[in-house]
Structure formats: structure tokens, C-alpha cells
Design a protein around this motif. Sequence first.
Motif, PDB file in Angstrom:
ATOM      1  N   MET A  27       6.466   7.200 -14.136  1.00  0.00           N
ATOM      2  CA  MET A  27       7.067   5.881 -14.337  1.00  0.00           C
ATOM      3  C   MET A  27       7.244   5.586 -15.825  1.00  0.00           C
ATOM      4  O   MET A  27       8.271   5.043 -16.248  1.00  0.00           O
ATOM      5  CB  MET A  27       6.215   4.804 -13.681  1.00  0.00           C
ATOM      6  N   ALA A  55      -2.228   2.541 -17.586  1.00  0.00           N
ATOM      7  CA  ALA A  55      -0.784   2.323 -17.635  1.00  0.00           C
ATOM      8  C   ALA A  55      -0.364   1.638 -18.931  1.00  0.00           C
ATOM      9  O   ALA A  55       0.615   2.039 -19.577  1.00  0.00           O
ATOM     10  CB  ALA A  55      -0.332   1.501 -16.429  1.00  0.00           C
ATOM     11  N   ILE A  95       5.528   1.469  -3.887  1.00  0.00           N
ATOM     12  CA  ILE A  95       4.545   1.029  -4.880  1.00  0.00           C
ATOM     13  C   ILE A  95       3.748  -0.154  -4.336  1.00  0.00           C
ATOM     14  O   ILE A  95       2.520  -0.210  -4.478  1.00  0.00           O
ATOM     15  CB  ILE A  95       5.246   0.672  -6.202  1.00  0.00           C
ATOM     16  N   LEU A 108       3.877  -1.266 -12.695  1.00  0.00           N
ATOM     17  CA  LEU A 108       4.790  -0.294 -12.103  1.00  0.00           C
ATOM     18  C   LEU A 108       6.064  -0.959 -11.587  1.00  0.00           C
ATOM     19  O   LEU A 108       7.158  -0.407 -11.714  1.00  0.00           O
ATOM     20  CB  LEU A 108       4.084   0.457 -10.969  1.00  0.00           C
ATOM     21  N   ASP A 164      -2.719   8.528  -9.037  1.00  0.00           N
ATOM     22  CA  ASP A 164      -2.388   7.454  -9.972  1.00  0.00           C
ATOM     23  C   ASP A 164      -1.939   7.992 -11.318  1.00  0.00           C
ATOM     24  O   ASP A 164      -1.004   7.453 -11.923  1.00  0.00           O
ATOM     25  CB  ASP A 164      -3.604   6.533 -10.158  1.00  0.00           C
ATOM     26  N   TYR A 166      -2.107  -3.402 -11.952  1.00  0.00           N
ATOM     27  CA  TYR A 166      -1.528  -2.056 -12.042  1.00  0.00           C
ATOM     28  C   TYR A 166      -0.195  -2.021 -11.299  1.00  0.00           C
ATOM     29  O   TYR A 166       0.799  -1.483 -11.790  1.00  0.00           O
ATOM     30  CB  TYR A 166      -2.536  -1.072 -11.459  1.00  0.00           C
ATOM     31  N   GLN A 167      -0.165  -2.622 -10.117  1.00  0.00           N
ATOM     32  CA  GLN A 167       1.071  -2.685  -9.345  1.00  0.00           C
ATOM     33  C   GLN A 167       2.152  -3.449 -10.103  1.00  0.00           C
ATOM     34  O   GLN A 167       3.319  -3.044 -10.132  1.00  0.00           O
ATOM     35  CB  GLN A 167       0.820  -3.369  -8.000  1.00  0.00           C
ATOM     36  N   ILE A 179       1.687   7.085 -12.858  1.00  0.00           N
ATOM     37  CA  ILE A 179       1.801   6.418 -14.161  1.00  0.00           C
ATOM     38  C   ILE A 179       2.649   7.251 -15.118  1.00  0.00           C
ATOM     39  O   ILE A 179       3.543   6.737 -15.795  1.00  0.00           O
ATOM     40  CB  ILE A 179       0.403   6.159 -14.760  1.00  0.00           C
ATOM     41  N   CYS A 227      11.219   5.610 -17.289  1.00  0.00           N
ATOM     42  CA  CYS A 227      11.734   4.240 -17.166  1.00  0.00           C
ATOM     43  C   CYS A 227      12.845   3.935 -18.167  1.00  0.00           C
ATOM     44  O   CYS A 227      13.668   3.057 -17.921  1.00  0.00           O
ATOM     45  CB  CYS A 227      10.600   3.221 -17.279  1.00  0.00           C
ATOM     46  N   CYS A 248       9.880  -0.327 -12.690  1.00  0.00           N
ATOM     47  CA  CYS A 248      10.839  -0.017 -11.637  1.00  0.00           C
ATOM     48  C   CYS A 248      12.071  -0.916 -11.727  1.00  0.00           C
ATOM     49  O   CYS A 248      13.054  -0.711 -11.028  1.00  0.00           O
ATOM     50  CB  CYS A 248      10.148  -0.180 -10.286  1.00  0.00           C
TER      51      CYS A 248
END
Length: 326
Positions: free
Chosen positions: A277, A84, A304, A316, A270, A312-313, A274, A281, A320
Motif C-alpha cells: 500500500m 504504517a 481492508i 490503509l 500485515d 491501522y485500517q 503495509i 499508492c 486506497c
Amino acid sequence: MAAKGVLYTRGTVRPSPNFNVHHDAENLRNAMKGLGTNEDAIIDIVASRTNFERQQIIKAFRSSYDQSLIEELKSELGGNFESAIEGLMLAPGKFDAKELTYAMKGIGTDEHILVEILVTRTNKQIQELAEAYQSENALSLKEDLKSENSGDFKELLLSLLKGNRDEGWDVNEGLANQDAKALFAAGEDKWGTDETAFIKIYCRRNFKHLRRVFEEYYQLTNKDIEDTIKDEMSGTFQMGMLALVQYAKNPARFFATKLYETMSGIGTDDRGLIRIMITRCEVDMIDIKAEFMKLYGKSLHSFIRDDVGGDYQKVLLKLCGMDVDE
């Protein structure tokens, strides 16, 4: 990914009001110095800057420390978190080129990635990703698309690759009616289907005009254009044409559905999560989030939180538009 000069009105990642490129470069270096890595500091900077700003940070980092920021980050991170962060640091064309390379290398081809990227990018973005692809691969993107695909699907991809779409907002009512009649004549009104007519109209007209064509088509046939595609086409060509229509009708809904698909079923896609997003974004993530809630009755950030974890979360959630503790 938006470029300099693009309006960021519907993105969750916008230009930093107090952007200080040297300060960011120094803070990233400090986050990677010594024992351990300060992942939160990396996330706070990388996931809160536009791609244009990140490219300036890369240059400042090279100038100050004579090192590649991307390589330094990759050496400190791992797994989906690394993927990411690296994806965010790459220039948009390079990121898309990397995804297209992945889609066509090895055994088999991931046609869904090819369609998602080539259908939804602007003419300028297509030119940039084709140039980036050529610089990283032995063959051009056009040559690889030809060798990895076949039939009408190949012709659709090659037509999209030309980047000849009208990107204006004008709707020619007379032409919209002609286009609808041409689609009818090429499909429902003949034995067999003239796929060339569909490709020509779908790949050249602006999206607002196409929406009017779909309305004219329904008035002419009392049938949604998607139903005609399902009846008249098959396989990857059908998939590609449906994606084009769905994106033309409602880009945010198209990507909201794609995001849901990455997190539904067994396991999480994933790479797809990725990719979407990162690439949306700065463009229309606000609209995508709204459509996601309408479609699935649950917020995107809740999905998510349920499907991914760790650093990683956090990346994201930042993309978001959410703080980690929200």
C-alpha cells in the motif's frame, strides 16, 4: 513510492494542492501534545501527503522543534498503526532497505520480499535502496544477497541489483524474435536449462519489449512462457522468474494478486499489506484497485475493512483513496 518529478496520474495519493509544510508540522506537533494523541489528525496529514511532501514536513519539524518527527510519532503510536505511519514517513530507499534487512535477518530468508522489491523497482530506486542499505548495515546489499541466497536464484537477484534494465518503451521486433528464439534454445529445445540466458534477457530488456518477446515465444512454441518456467525451473528461482514475467505482463495485476494474498487465508500478512500500500499508492494504486475488482469481484477497500481494524485500517483506506466514512 514516487519521487519528485514523477507523474502521479495513476496514484491515489497525489501532491496536495494547498501544501503548507509549516502548517502540517505544527498540526502534527499539536496532535501529539498533552494527554492522549489525536490519531485522526495524524492520519489526515501523513496519509494524504506524497513522500516528497512528508520529507519536507520532517525537515520543518526538526527546524521548528529540534526533534525527530519519526521518533516522536513512534513514541505516540503502536502496533501496525505505528508501522504504517513510520513506513510512510521514511524516504523510499530507506523503507525498501528496511524491508530487505527484515527479509534477510534472523533465521531463514523471506525470498518473496526480495523478489517483490528487486523486480518492481526502477534502476534509480534500486540504486537508492542499495545506498540506504549500506548506510544501515555492516555489509552491502550485494554481500548480504550473496551470503543469504544460492544458485540461480542468487544470480537472478544480483543481476536485478545491478539496475541495468532498459527503461524505455521501444520494441525492437527483430530483437524480440531473437530473444524468443534464445529462450526456446535455452529451455525447451535442449536437455537441461541455460538459466543464464533467461536471466540476461529478463533483467535487461524493458517491460514492453518483454511482453512482445512473450508473444513471439508463444507463436514459436504454442506455449506460454510461464508454463516453460514451471516446467524447466524449480524452487525459489522458479518463483523469482514467474514474478518477473507476471510483473512485466501486468504490474497492476501482479500487485492486486499480492494484496489479495496478504488478506486471504488464516491471519493477515500485515507487513506485506503495509509495504504494498505504501509503495504503490503514488504509482498505480488506481489500476491495482481496478484489477483487484476484476480478479476477486470485491473492492480492495472492502477487503481492508473486513481484515483490519482501528487506526491501522483508516491509514490503509486513505492510501486506497477512500475516506474513512465511505
